[in-house]
Design an enzyme around this catalytic site. Structure first.
Site, short mmCIF file in Angstrom:
data_model
loop_
_atom_site.label_atom_id
_atom_site.label_comp_id
_atom_site.label_asym_id
_atom_site.label_seq_id
_atom_site.Cartn_x
_atom_site.Cartn_y
_atom_site.Cartn_z
N ASP A 10 32.17 56.02 127.07
CA ASP A 10 31.44 55.04 127.88
C ASP A 10 32.45 54.32 128.78
OD1 ASP A 10 29.70 53.25 128.92
OD2 ASP A 10 28.97 52.47 127.00
N ASP A 103 27.72 56.92 133.67
CA ASP A 103 28.97 56.44 133.07
C ASP A 103 29.05 56.68 131.57
OD1 ASP A 103 26.98 54.66 132.45
OD2 ASP A 103 28.24 52.89 132.61
N GLU A 104 28.15 57.49 131.04
CA GLU A 104 28.17 57.75 129.59
C GLU A 104 28.00 59.24 129.33
OE1 GLU A 104 25.70 55.23 126.94
OE2 GLU A 104 25.24 54.18 128.79
#
Lengths: 405, 156
Positions: A10, A103-104
């Site tokens: 993350d 973003d993960e």
């Protein structure tokens, strides 16, 4: 493929980190990224967070809380470049990677020790350093037997930490409120609190059937995941969409009929692009209008045949728009294509027009060659300021392949 | 209108910092952030860092001295310049270097710089004017002001 260890990576304040890659002067500066209208903070650095600025705060409040903060215009094209760099790097380290969001990412971490030739914690640290060096963004990583535990771990490790969670992790789960679980919203949290379930450990220790009755099969899946049983596997490709929507803010509240129609047409054109991209046709079209979250209006129209034609969808949306209440100013609008069907699986008809007209195809070909919205409907002319600003032409929903928004 | 800019301290040569006593203008937004030099229009001696004739210079921002024949202003509308109203002053283009700009209490990022005009008065003293244009929708919402600087290589 069964994985024994799942990792969750993350990025820390991803949008700000992306901006810091190309702008050294932003490093260490309290920084906020603004939304497409320039009104709301959609991401903030840890330095700005320390002043009490939250995501969603309007800029006039944020500048009072932190007068020396710097605000940056969002650029999803650049954020996608960085996101895909991270994805590509992760694919060199792991055989299975899920592109969960911009973003993960989830990944199979069972080969991590062998890849770095280090113990698990040190290997995870090595991966974190590798990402920082090669991609340039700081990340937090959680490693666990299931994805729910891995995500809890990376969230708890933020910023720039790593957390390894074993199957037996009572102290850690006791420290995590049940609302931290991905999939437990405020309503579910309230239901659980009424049953005296406050922490993730309480959730894990609760009766499985009670959880299933309260939160359906998805809640039960979380129950298994918290016990370290990976019931939700890593998905390397996105499952087909059940519905595709395009829309969002109308650039402030408006009662101007021309602007409202212009937004509807813009959203129709964006929706057709998405239908083209996913190679599907829609059987139903819905229009959702939000009047500043005080009134919600929803219309739904079935199409005679599955279609991705501008004319057909326009003819479905405009009568719905005409019947929508006009007493409140419109703040948000969404156009939703539902009951999707693959393009190569529809019955051809002699009696209805084709799913896409030659004009639709010419428009698509020209826009692909000359740039998005090079040709657009004249009804969108009232939104000249939106089309004039190139950053409006690329949104987070245009980044394909992600599992969620 | 943009009332202040900053530029990274490391981007200004030491000789210019000493010559113009820019040390007193140094700010730092956080302990880990780079030092910046602040150039405000309200400063008792308003200055701007510009790239002119192939070198970085620190020159006066606008003109507030009535004995000079340069316009008593700090900014110049592009439309005014294009109309020829300033042609008697023989303005030349100049690049104002900046990392961040300030407008109505909002600091925003500037990627390359701002377009400016340089005018020399009757004593050959240079004055820098920041060029302004009608603000974009985004800039107007962000700052609440209807004019924005002419940015180099970008549109905010």
């Amino acid at each position: 493929m069964v994985t024994t260890l799942i990792g969750h990576i993350d990025s820390d304040c991803f949008y700000v980190s992306c901006e810091r890659i190309r702008s050294y002067s932003l490093r260490g500066v309290p920084c906020g990224v603004l939304g497409n209208q320039g009104a709301c903070v959609i991401a903030k650095s840890y330095e700005l967070k320390a002043y009490g600025v939250k995501t969603g705060h309007p800029i006039w409040e944020a500048k009072k809380l932190c007068p020396h903060a710097v605000f940056v215009k969002r650029d999803f094209r650049w954020y996608e470049v960085i996101s895909r760099r991270l994805l590509d790097l992760l694919k060199t380290v792991s055989p299975l990677v899920e592109y969960y969001s911009i973003d993960e990412m989830f990944f199979d971490a069972s080969e991590l020790q062998r890849y770095f030739r280090l113990p698990l914690k040190a290997a995870t640290r090595a991966l974190q350093t590798l990402v920082q060096e090669q991609v340039g963004v700081p990340v937090s990583i959680g490693i666990a037997p299931s994805r729910t535990l891995a995500k809890l771990g990376s969230d708890a490790a933020k910023p720039f930490g790593v957390q390894i969670i074993e199957r037996d992790c009572e102290p850690f789960l006791r420290s995590q409120p049940v609302g931290e679980l991905c999939g437990i919203g405020s309503r579910s949290e309230r239901k659980l609190r009424d049953r005296n379930i406050h922490t993730c450990w309480d959730y894990r220790q609760a009766d499985r059937l009670l959880i299933r009755n309260l939160l359906t099969i998805k809640g039960e899946a979380l129950w298994w995941e918290l016990r370290g049983d990976a019931v939700n596997p890593i998905q390397t490709t996105r499952p087909p969409h059940k519905a595709i929507a395009r829309g969002g803010s109308c650039g402030g509240k408006t009662m101007d009929a021309d602007r409202i129609r212009a937004w509807a047409v813009r959203n129709i054109e964006r929706l057709i692009e998405a239908l083209d991209h996913h190679r599907v046709y829609a059987r139903h079209i819905s229009l959702q209008i939000d009047a500043n979250k005080t009134a919600l209006w929803l219309g739904r129209t079935p199409l005679a045949v599955p279609s991705a034609s501008f004319r057909t969808i326009y003819d479905a949306v405009m009568p719905m728009l005409a019947t929508a209440p006009t007493t409140y100013p419109v703040s948000h609008m969404h156009i939703i294509a539902e009951n999707l069907t693959w393009r190569d699986r529809i019955q051809k008809s002699l009696f209805f027009e084709d799913a896409q007209s030659p004009l639709d195809q010419i428009k698509r070909d020209i826009n692909q060659k000359l740039g998005r919205f090079a040709i657009r409907s004249a009804e969108t002319l009232p939104l000249h300021e939106i089309y004039h600003d190139a950053t409006h032409n690329y949104d987070i929903c245009d980044i394909s392949g992600k599992m969620c928004f | 209108m943009c009332t202040g800019i900053t530029i990274a301290w490391r981007d200004i040569p030491t000789r210019l910092i000493q010559k113009h006593q820019l040390d007193e203008r140094i700010i730092q937004r956080s302990a880990t952030a780079d030092k910046e030099i602040l150039f405000m229009q309200r400063h008792r001696q308003p200055l701007l860092p510009v790239f002119y004739q192939g070198e970085l210079r620190i020159l006066p921002w606008g003109n507030r001295q009535r004995h000079s024949n340069a316009p008593l202003a700090w900014w110049c509308e592009v439309a005014t310049l294009e109309s020829g109203a300033w042609s008697m002053y023989h303005p030349e283009p100049v690049e104002i270097l900046a990392n961040f700009g300030l407008e109505r209490g909002v600091w925003f990022q500037i990627r390359e710089g701002i377009q400016g005009a340089i005018i020399h008065d009757q004593h050959e003293q240079p004055c820098i004017y920041m060029l302004l244009q009608p603000a974009s929708h985004y800039y107007q919402v962000m700052t609440g002001y209807h004019r924005e600087p002419v940015f180099l290589g970008e549109q905010i």
